[in-house]
Structures are given as structure tokens and as C-alpha cells.
Write a protein that holds these residues in place. Structure first.
Motif, short mmCIF file in Angstrom:
data_model
loop_
_atom_site.label_atom_id
_atom_site.label_comp_id
_atom_site.label_asym_id
_atom_site.label_seq_id
_atom_site.Cartn_x
_atom_site.Cartn_y
_atom_site.Cartn_z
N HIS A 1 0.78 -1.35 -0.19
CA HIS A 1 0.00 0.07 0.08
C HIS A 1 0.82 1.20 -0.07
O HIS A 1 1.69 1.47 0.95
N ASN A 2 0.74 2.18 -0.95
CA ASN A 2 1.67 3.28 -1.10
C ASN A 2 2.98 2.56 -1.63
O ASN A 2 3.81 2.92 -0.73
N VAL B 1 3.13 -4.27 -6.61
CA VAL B 1 1.74 -3.97 -6.97
C VAL B 1 1.10 -3.21 -5.90
O VAL B 1 1.28 -3.40 -4.97
N ASP B 2 0.79 -1.89 -6.34
CA ASP B 2 0.30 -0.93 -5.49
C ASP B 2 -1.09 -0.71 -5.10
O ASP B 2 -1.82 -0.49 -5.97
N THR B 3 -1.41 -1.15 -4.05
CA THR B 3 -2.82 -1.24 -3.63
C THR B 3 -3.71 0.03 -3.56
O THR B 3 -4.80 0.19 -3.72
N LEU B 4 -2.80 1.10 -3.18
CA LEU B 4 -3.18 2.58 -3.14
C LEU B 4 -3.50 3.03 -4.58
O LEU B 4 -4.67 3.68 -4.81
N ALA C 1 -9.67 3.36 5.54
CA ALA C 1 -10.85 3.29 5.12
C ALA C 1 -11.23 2.42 4.21
O ALA C 1 -12.38 1.93 3.94
N LEU C 2 -10.38 1.59 3.32
CA LEU C 2 -10.60 0.46 2.80
C LEU C 2 -11.29 -0.82 3.77
O LEU C 2 -12.04 -1.53 3.09
N VAL D 1 -7.59 -6.69 2.15
CA VAL D 1 -8.05 -5.61 1.42
C VAL D 1 -7.79 -5.91 -0.06
O VAL D 1 -8.15 -5.60 -0.98
N TYR D 2 -6.42 -6.38 -0.36
CA TYR D 2 -5.91 -6.61 -1.68
C TYR D 2 -6.87 -7.59 -2.37
O TYR D 2 -7.39 -7.31 -3.59
#
Length: 227
Positions: free
Chosen positions: A89-90, A116-119, A135-136, A162-163
Motif C-alpha cells: 500500500h503506497n 503491486v500498489d494497492t493504493l 478506509a478500505l 483488502v487486496y
């Protein structure tokens, strides 16, 4: 397909000004299923940490003083990661720090193309909406109540959930395979995920459970759910 969901905690925001990694956490996925293999390491940053870092991470320089330096864990970390894609993430933040630490050891950097950027995925899927990890979690109904402090392994475990939601749910490829179960090309054994070390908490409320039981009760003794 092997992926590592990864998170780092650091003493600050910029390795070029002397900030260092103090914690790394990783969760292994295979074909979008958690295997149960994880990586977790606290790291001596070889520098003082600002007071705000103590508060965010729940760490202190005293706690980290007897932990290994990055140079001592670098190869073990790279061995765990292997050639897998890194789900972060980020991603630019963590990759910047990881590659700075590797550069200081004269070791090859990890290609950014493996990140792999989840953001970025979240911002593309939900433009204009908050895209922080918290938030996610709220959007997908993922329990992050244990996340009172930033911790690399816990954040990796939450990010893994989340991913999977971001890419289409718990089993985005439906587990389809053209290979026979238990065997692969040349008769080699096909990898299968291990059981989770602990069960996931239920994601339905007591009110939802009670409503379901009341609905089933109205269906009579032959209801499928009573079989």
C-alpha cells in the motif's frame, strides 16, 4: 502465482536524510490464497528515533537496540521474497526504503516493476474516495480493530484481505486449473495452501445471525439449512 503482501515501518519519511527501516512484515499468497507463511523482523535502525515514531509504532530505541541490523537480515528477507511480486500500500514509499537499504549494502535493488500498489488500485476503482488502509477496511467490512498501532505484520495481514477484495473477492480466478489435482507437469506435486494458523473472525453481526435463524425457522423442518 506467488505474491508477498508487504509492509515496512520506518523512523521517518526519507532514507536520504538518514531514516531507516525498523520493522518488516510479509504475508505469502499463492494464486491469491494465503499459505500461512509469513515474514516478520524488527530491525535496529542504528540511529535515534524521534518521539513521534515511538508513539506511532509502539517501539523505542531501547527495544530495538538488541535487534539485528538490516545487513544481518537482508539475505534472509530476499530469500523469503524470492522473485514474487510485492503487494504494497503506497508502494513507492516502501520500495524507496528497501532499495536504499540494499544500496547501502551494495546489493542489487528490487525492480519497481515487481510492486503491486494497492493504493493506486483503490484510487482507480474508487476515484475521489478515501483510500487509506483503514478506509478500505471500512469499505469492505474488514475487522481492523487490533490496529491500534502501526505494526508491519498486522498491517500486511490486513492488507492481504483488502487486496483480495480490490481484485475481485476472495477467489478472483475461481481456482480453475487445467491440471489434475495433486499432480502437475511431469507428475510433479502441485502446491496446495496450508490451513490458516487461526480461523478468521466471523463477519456477520449478531443481529444478522438472529434474522437468518428466524427466517429459517419459518421454513419448517425440511429447510435445507437444518439438514
Amino acid at each position: 502465482m506467488r505474491e508477498i503482501v508487504l509492509d515496512t515501518e520506518t523512523t521517518g519519511f526519507d532514507p536520504e536524510t538518514g531514516d531507516r527501516i525498523v520493522e518488516i512484515g510479509g504475508v505469502e499468497l499463492y494464486n491469491h490464497i494465503a499459505t500461512g507463511r509469513t515474514y516478520h523482523q524488527y530491525i535496529n535502525p542504528e540511529r535515534d528515533m524521534p518521539q513521534e515514531a515511538f508513539e506511532v509504532h509502539g517501539l523505542s530505541i531501547e527495544f530495538l537496540s538488541d535487534k539485528p541490523k538490516f545487513a544481518e537480515i537482508a539475505q534472509a528477507f530476499l530469500d523469503f521474497v524470492g522473485d514474487a511480486d510485492l503487494v504494497i500500500h503506497n508502494a513507492s514509499f516502501d520500495m524507496k526504503f528497501l532499495n536504499a537499504e540494499l544500496k547501502w549494502l551494495n546489493m542489487p535493488p528490487i525492480p519497481y516493476e515487481r510492486a503491486v500498489d494497492t493504493l493506486m488500485i483503490a484510487r482507480k476503482r474508487f476515484p475521489g474516495s478515501p483510500a487509506s488502509l483503514d478506509a478500505l477496511c471500512r469499505r469492505f467490512g474488514i475487522d481492523n480493530s487490533a490496529r491500534t498501532l502501526h505494526g508491519a505484520l498486522l498491517d500486511s495481514e490486513i492488507l492481504a484481505e483488502v487486496y483480495l477484495e480490490l481484485i475481485g473477492g476472495r477467489q478472483p480466478d475461481f481456482g480453475l486449473s487445467t491440471e489434475a489435482a495433486g499432480s502437475g507437469p511431469g507428475g510433479a506435486e502441485v502446491w496446495r495452501p496450508m490451513p490458516r494458523p487461526k480461523k478468521l473472525p466471523p463477519r456477520i453481526s449478531d443481529a444478522e445471525r438472529a434474522a437468518h435463524e428466524a427466517f429459517v425457522a419459518k421454513l419448517g423442518e425440511d429447510a435445507l439449512w437444518l439438514a
